[in-house]
Design an enzyme around this catalytic site. Structure first.
Site, PDB file in Angstrom:
ATOM      1  N   SER A   1      15.620  14.664   3.017  1.00 37.74           N
ATOM      2  CA  SER A   1      16.449  13.604   3.533  1.00 37.74           C
ATOM      3  C   SER A   1      15.831  12.616   4.356  1.00 37.74           C
ATOM      4  O   SER A   1      14.835  12.693   4.905  1.00 37.74           O
ATOM      5  CB  SER A   1      17.406  14.313   4.404  1.00 37.74           C
ATOM      6  OG  SER A   1      18.115  13.584   5.087  1.00 37.74           O
TER       7      SER A   1
ATOM      8  N   GLU B   1       2.046   1.348  -3.460  1.00 38.01           N
ATOM      9  CA  GLU B   1       0.868   2.135  -4.171  1.00 38.01           C
ATOM     10  C   GLU B   1       0.720   3.395  -4.008  1.00 38.01           C
ATOM     11  O   GLU B   1       0.626   4.120  -5.278  1.00 38.01           O
ATOM     12  CB  GLU B   1      -0.229   1.423  -3.847  1.00 38.01           C
ATOM     13  CG  GLU B   1      -1.666   1.712  -4.464  1.00 38.01           C
ATOM     14  CD  GLU B   1      -2.871   0.852  -4.209  1.00 38.01           C
ATOM     15  OE1 GLU B   1      -3.631   0.781  -4.870  1.00 38.01           O
ATOM     16  OE2 GLU B   1      -3.085   1.005  -2.816  1.00 38.01           O
TER      17      GLU B   1
ATOM     18  N   ARG C   1       0.913  -1.233   0.109  1.00 34.31           N
ATOM     19  CA  ARG C   1       0.205   0.110  -0.179  1.00 34.31           C
ATOM     20  C   ARG C   1       0.866   1.241  -0.032  1.00 34.31           C
ATOM     21  O   ARG C   1       0.587   2.303  -0.691  1.00 34.31           O
ATOM     22  CB  ARG C   1      -1.007  -0.050   1.159  1.00 34.31           C
ATOM     23  CG  ARG C   1      -1.876  -0.869   1.149  1.00 34.31           C
ATOM     24  CD  ARG C   1      -2.974  -0.938  -0.209  1.00 34.31           C
ATOM     25  NE  ARG C   1      -3.921  -1.824  -0.507  1.00 34.31           N
ATOM     26  CZ  ARG C   1      -3.721  -2.902  -1.424  1.00 34.31           C
ATOM     27  NH1 ARG C   1      -2.913  -2.489  -2.279  1.00 34.31           N
ATOM     28  NH2 ARG C   1      -4.728  -3.758  -1.310  1.00 34.31           N
TER      29      ARG C   1
END
Length: 156
Positions: free
Chosen positions: A122, A99, A96
């Site tokens: 960073s 995604e 997820r």
């Protein structure tokens, strides 16, 4: 002296041993973080092989987990980072996040560059926080904060 790993296997084996000890002793990540005196996100990542712990924190975590002196020393080494092997992640939770970056990655990039300029965020000077809030429609929502220092690109 700081020592760096050149291979992930030692830290991966330690992560397995540490996780087994954490489970056997019924400890939470927060309890390990409290013993280390560091954030729960950083200590979790360190125990899972993604960060080195300072000596005192490594000793405290190893002691709480019942790990030996060698394990405490290994917790202090700079790991070869990266916990997801090549390809698309198959674990549903990790997928997820993958995604989300597939869908919102270019949006995040556009907004970061528009608001901050050309550069990067960073992952070294970084804070991570995960918390739960109630969803007004029922259930819960996860609030995940990624707080990284902005590093501008410098022409040379």
């Amino acid at each position: 002296m700081i020592h760096a790993q050149f291979d992930q296997s030692a830290r991966q084996q330690l992560a397995l041993r540490a996780f087994e000890a954490k489970t056997r002793r019924d400890l939470s990540w927060q309890q390990l973080a409290d013993a280390a005196g560091l954030s729960v996100a950083f200590v979790t990542a360190a125990v899972l092989g993604q960060h080195p712990l300072p000596e005192g924190a490594a000793d405290a975590v190893a002691e709480l987990l019942g790990l030996d002196e060698d394990a405490a020393l290994l917790l202090q080494t700079v790991p070869l980072r990266g916990s997801i092997p090549g390809g698309v992640p198959t674990d549903p939770t990790i997928y997820r996040f993958y995604e989300m970056l597939q869908v919102y990655g270019t949006t995040l990039k556009a907004l970061v560059h528009e608001q901050l300029g050309d550069g990067i965020i960073s992952a070294i000077n970084f804070r991570l926080d995960v918390r739960t809030v109630k969803d007004p429609d029922g259930g819960h929502r996860a609030v995940i904060t990624l707080d990284g220092k902005y590093l501008p690109t410098k022409p040379f």
